[in-house]
Design a protein around this motif. Structure first.
Motif, PDB file in Angstrom:
ATOM      1  N   ASN A 200     -29.361  -8.514 -12.945  1.00 20.91           N
ATOM      2  CA  ASN A 200     -30.758  -7.906 -13.656  1.00 20.91           C
ATOM      3  C   ASN A 200     -30.484  -7.152 -14.689  1.00 20.91           C
ATOM      4  O   ASN A 200     -31.392  -7.306 -15.731  1.00 20.91           O
ATOM      5  CB  ASN A 200     -31.488  -7.180 -12.476  1.00 20.91           C
ATOM      6  N   ARG A 201     -29.508  -6.226 -14.728  1.00 26.21           N
ATOM      7  CA  ARG A 201     -29.203  -5.693 -16.159  1.00 26.21           C
ATOM      8  C   ARG A 201     -28.692  -6.531 -17.110  1.00 26.21           C
ATOM      9  O   ARG A 201     -29.389  -6.288 -18.321  1.00 26.21           O
ATOM     10  CB  ARG A 201     -27.934  -4.671 -15.963  1.00 26.21           C
ATOM     11  N   ARG A 202     -28.049  -7.543 -16.898  1.00 24.25           N
ATOM     12  CA  ARG A 202     -27.615  -8.561 -18.075  1.00 24.25           C
ATOM     13  C   ARG A 202     -29.046  -9.276 -18.339  1.00 24.25           C
ATOM     14  O   ARG A 202     -28.964  -9.337 -19.695  1.00 24.25           O
ATOM     15  CB  ARG A 202     -26.834  -9.407 -17.337  1.00 24.25           C
ATOM     16  N   ALA A 203     -30.002  -9.611 -17.525  1.00 24.03           N
ATOM     17  CA  ALA A 203     -31.141 -10.545 -17.908  1.00 24.03           C
ATOM     18  C   ALA A 203     -31.901  -9.608 -18.950  1.00 24.03           C
ATOM     19  O   ALA A 203     -32.513  -9.840 -19.554  1.00 24.03           O
ATOM     20  CB  ALA A 203     -31.897 -10.677 -16.517  1.00 24.03           C
TER      21      ALA A 203
ATOM     22  N   ARG B 181     -26.192 -27.182 -14.222  1.00 29.43           N
ATOM     23  CA  ARG B 181     -27.765 -27.458 -14.498  1.00 29.43           C
ATOM     24  C   ARG B 181     -28.174 -26.126 -14.897  1.00 29.43           C
ATOM     25  O   ARG B 181     -28.036 -24.876 -14.652  1.00 29.43           O
ATOM     26  CB  ARG B 181     -28.287 -27.881 -13.188  1.00 29.43           C
ATOM     27  N   LYS B 182     -29.220 -26.149 -15.838  1.00 29.21           N
ATOM     28  CA  LYS B 182     -29.742 -25.187 -16.670  1.00 29.21           C
ATOM     29  C   LYS B 182     -31.461 -25.263 -16.098  1.00 29.21           C
ATOM     30  O   LYS B 182     -31.954 -26.299 -16.365  1.00 29.21           O
ATOM     31  CB  LYS B 182     -29.649 -24.990 -17.908  1.00 29.21           C
ATOM     32  N   HIS B 183     -31.762 -24.454 -15.371  1.00 27.43           N
ATOM     33  CA  HIS B 183     -33.386 -24.307 -14.900  1.00 27.43           C
ATOM     34  C   HIS B 183     -34.255 -23.759 -15.929  1.00 27.43           C
ATOM     35  O   HIS B 183     -33.978 -22.680 -16.587  1.00 27.43           O
ATOM     36  CB  HIS B 183     -33.432 -23.577 -13.518  1.00 27.43           C
ATOM     37  N   VAL B 184     -35.297 -24.284 -16.159  1.00 27.66           N
ATOM     38  CA  VAL B 184     -35.945 -24.115 -17.089  1.00 27.66           C
ATOM     39  C   VAL B 184     -37.789 -24.104 -16.448  1.00 27.66           C
ATOM     40  O   VAL B 184     -38.001 -25.162 -15.916  1.00 27.66           O
ATOM     41  CB  VAL B 184     -36.280 -24.631 -18.427  1.00 27.66           C
ATOM     42  N   LEU B 185     -38.511 -23.106 -16.494  1.00 32.56           N
ATOM     43  CA  LEU B 185     -39.814 -23.142 -15.878  1.00 32.56           C
ATOM     44  C   LEU B 185     -40.881 -23.316 -16.919  1.00 32.56           C
ATOM     45  O   LEU B 185     -41.061 -22.670 -17.790  1.00 32.56           O
ATOM     46  CB  LEU B 185     -40.052 -21.813 -15.188  1.00 32.56           C
TER      47      LEU B 185
ATOM     48  N   HIS C 278     -34.073 -16.606 -14.035  1.00 31.64           N
ATOM     49  CA  HIS C 278     -32.612 -16.147 -13.701  1.00 31.64           C
ATOM     50  C   HIS C 278     -31.525 -16.587 -14.838  1.00 31.64           C
ATOM     51  O   HIS C 278     -30.732 -17.162 -14.578  1.00 31.64           O
ATOM     52  CB  HIS C 278     -32.136 -16.859 -12.382  1.00 31.64           C
ATOM     53  N   PRO C 279     -31.712 -15.772 -16.041  1.00 31.15           N
ATOM     54  CA  PRO C 279     -30.660 -16.269 -17.065  1.00 31.15           C
ATOM     55  C   PRO C 279     -29.119 -15.837 -16.646  1.00 31.15           C
ATOM     56  O   PRO C 279     -28.965 -14.680 -16.207  1.00 31.15           O
ATOM     57  CB  PRO C 279     -31.084 -15.537 -18.285  1.00 31.15           C
ATOM     58  N   GLU C 280     -28.199 -16.859 -16.988  1.00 27.99           N
ATOM     59  CA  GLU C 280     -27.042 -16.452 -16.832  1.00 27.99           C
ATOM     60  C   GLU C 280     -26.406 -16.161 -15.482  1.00 27.99           C
ATOM     61  O   GLU C 280     -25.568 -15.485 -15.290  1.00 27.99           O
ATOM     62  CB  GLU C 280     -26.377 -15.443 -17.837  1.00 27.99           C
ATOM     63  N   PHE C 281     -27.134 -16.880 -14.520  1.00 27.02           N
ATOM     64  CA  PHE C 281     -27.107 -16.458 -13.147  1.00 27.02           C
ATOM     65  C   PHE C 281     -26.478 -17.769 -12.557  1.00 27.02           C
ATOM     66  O   PHE C 281     -26.872 -19.134 -12.486  1.00 27.02           O
ATOM     67  CB  PHE C 281     -28.318 -16.546 -12.340  1.00 27.02           C
ATOM     68  N   ALA C 282     -25.140 -17.712 -11.900  1.00 27.82           N
ATOM     69  CA  ALA C 282     -24.252 -18.912 -11.592  1.00 27.82           C
ATOM     70  C   ALA C 282     -24.064 -20.042 -12.565  1.00 27.82           C
ATOM     71  O   ALA C 282     -24.132 -19.843 -13.551  1.00 27.82           O
ATOM     72  CB  ALA C 282     -24.783 -19.139 -10.144  1.00 27.82           C
TER      73      ALA C 282
ATOM     74  N   SER D   5     -27.832 -19.872 -20.768  1.00 29.95           N
ATOM     75  CA  SER D   5     -26.781 -18.813 -21.384  1.00 29.95           C
ATOM     76  C   SER D   5     -27.381 -18.194 -22.443  1.00 29.95           C
ATOM     77  O   SER D   5     -28.505 -18.476 -23.054  1.00 29.95           O
ATOM     78  CB  SER D   5     -25.662 -19.384 -21.716  1.00 29.95           C
ATOM     79  N   GLU D   6     -26.807 -16.929 -23.022  1.00 27.72           N
ATOM     80  CA  GLU D   6     -27.233 -16.361 -24.249  1.00 27.72           C
ATOM     81  C   GLU D   6     -27.282 -17.394 -25.413  1.00 27.72           C
ATOM     82  O   GLU D   6     -28.230 -17.525 -26.419  1.00 27.72           O
ATOM     83  CB  GLU D   6     -26.322 -15.382 -24.586  1.00 27.72           C
ATOM     84  N   ARG D   7     -26.418 -18.227 -25.631  1.00 23.86           N
ATOM     85  CA  ARG D   7     -26.203 -19.300 -26.506  1.00 23.86           C
ATOM     86  C   ARG D   7     -27.420 -20.180 -26.469  1.00 23.86           C
ATOM     87  O   ARG D   7     -28.009 -20.546 -27.527  1.00 23.86           O
ATOM     88  CB  ARG D   7     -24.881 -20.009 -26.558  1.00 23.86           C
ATOM     89  N   ASP D   8     -27.900 -20.562 -25.557  1.00 22.15           N
ATOM     90  CA  ASP D   8     -29.038 -21.464 -24.985  1.00 22.15           C
ATOM     91  C   ASP D   8     -30.285 -20.690 -25.534  1.00 22.15           C
ATOM     92  O   ASP D   8     -31.117 -21.198 -26.169  1.00 22.15           O
ATOM     93  CB  ASP D   8     -29.170 -21.982 -23.809  1.00 22.15           C
ATOM     94  N   LEU D   9     -30.279 -19.451 -25.228  1.00 21.80           N
ATOM     95  CA  LEU D   9     -31.478 -18.627 -25.454  1.00 21.80           C
ATOM     96  C   LEU D   9     -31.652 -18.427 -27.140  1.00 21.80           C
ATOM     97  O   LEU D   9     -32.833 -18.558 -27.475  1.00 21.80           O
ATOM     98  CB  LEU D   9     -31.610 -17.228 -24.837  1.00 21.80           C
ATOM     99  N   ARG D  10     -30.423 -18.336 -27.661  1.00 23.20           N
ATOM    100  CA  ARG D  10     -30.724 -18.123 -29.199  1.00 23.20           C
ATOM    101  C   ARG D  10     -30.946 -19.561 -29.828  1.00 23.20           C
ATOM    102  O   ARG D  10     -31.917 -19.566 -30.709  1.00 23.20           O
ATOM    103  CB  ARG D  10     -29.274 -17.546 -29.515  1.00 23.20           C
TER     104      ARG D  10
END
Length: 250
Positions: free
Chosen positions: A139-142, A68-72, A104-108, A113-118
Motif C-alpha cells: 500500500n505504501r508503494r501504491a 498479466r496486468k489487470h486494468v479496471l 493493486h499497482p505493482e502487486f505480484a 508497473s511504474e513504467r506502464d503507469l508512466r
C-alpha cells in the motif's frame, strides 16, 4: 453532500447488497472475473435500487497468465476481452472514452508497473492506493506511485468474499446522482477521500482474501486453463467476431 463507493467488488447477491447498505455505501462497482459486459450490466441493474447504485465494470486481464496486468474499466459501451495486449486494451479504452482505474499497482505478477503507469498516464484516471489484500509495504508503494505521477487515488474492498464489502471505499466530496456523474468525477479528478479499516477486522479480511487468492491461482486456475474450455471473455470467443484476434496473446 458526499458519495461513498466501493470501487471494485467481484461478488454480488442479496447479502452483498445488504452489507453494502449497512456500511453506508451509495454505490458498488461490480466487475467479476471472466464475465462478459452484457451479463455484468444485466446483473448490476437487477441489484440497483434507490438506496444503492450498482455500476457494471470489467477488470480486463491483459497479457498472459504468467505476466498479466489487470486494468479496471467502467463506462464501457462495447465489450473488451481478456488475454489481449495491454497496448490494445488501453487503445480500446481510449476509443470508448472509458474511465480507467488501476487496481493493486505493482502487486505480484498481476499489475501495472511504474513504467506502464508512466506510459499510459494520460489514459489512467486513478490508482488504487489501498487494497485489503495488500501488506503495508504494498500500500505504501501504491501511494508513492500515485503521488509521484500525480494521478488521483481510489480504494476498494476488492471483495471476492462477502465479508470484505465496504471495508475500504472512496468518498467523493460532491453530489453524484448516477453512473455518468461518477465517471465525470473520476475524469475530472474530483475531490475525494480513501477510507479503510486498519484494525483487527481489516487483518481478518486480508487473511481470508489472501486464502482465496491462493485458491484462485491453484485448483481454480487449473480448471480454467485445462478443464473448462474457452472463457466467455477470451478474444477468440465468437462473441467478439474476430475483432481482437490480431492482439490476442493466446
Amino acid at each position: 453532500m458526499t458519495f461513498r463507493v466501493d470501487c471494485h467488488v467481484k461478488v454480488l447477491d442479496d447479502t452483498i447488497v445488504e452489507r453494502a447498505k449497512r456500511a453506508g455505501l451509495d454505490a458498488l462497482v461490480y466487475a467479476p472475473h471472466f464475465v462478459r459486459l452484457p451479463e455484468v450490466r444485466e446483473r448490476a441493474a437487477s441489484y440497483s435500487d434507490g438506496d444503492l447504485l450498482v455500476i457494471p465494470g470489467r477488470e480486463v486481464f491483459t497479457g498472459t497468465w504468467r505476466n498479466r496486468k489487470h486494468v479496471l474499466a467502467i463506462g464501457l459501451e462495447d465489450p473488451v476481452p481478456d488475454f489481449i495486449t495491454l497496448e490494445a486494451a488501453m487503445a480500446e479504452f481510449d476509443r470508448q472514452d472509458a474511465t480507467v482505474l488501476v487496481p493493486h499497482p505493482e502487486f505480484a505478477n498481476v499489475s501495472l508497473s511504474e513504467r506502464d503507469l508512466r506510459t499510459y498516464a494520460e489514459t489512467v484516471d486513478a490508482i488504487e492506493i489501498f487494497n485489503p489484500r495488500h501488506f503495508p509495504s504494498n500500500n505504501r508503494r501504491a501511494r508513492e506511485l500515485a503521488d509521484t505521477l500525480s494521478i488521483p487515488p481510489f480504494t476498494s474492498s476488492y471483495a471476492h468474499l462477502p465479508r470484505s464489502v465496504g471495508i475500504a471505499h472512496t468518498v467523493f466530496e460532491s453530489r453524484i446522482d448516477g453512473e455518468a456523474d461518477l465517471l465525470t468525477a473520476f475524469g475530472n479528478g474530483a475531490a475525494r477521500r480513501v477510507v479503510y479499516d486498519n484494525g483487527l477486522d481489516r487483518w481478518g479480511t486480508t487473511a481470508a482474501e489472501l486464502g482465496h487468492l491462493v485458491y484462485e491461482n491453484t485448483w481454480k486456475k487449473v480448471d480454467r486453463l485445462f478443464l473448462s474450455g474457452t472463457e466467455p471473455t477470451h478474444p477468440h470467443h465468437i462473441a467478439y467476431d474476430g475483432r481482437f484476434d490480431d492482439v490476442a496473446v493466446y
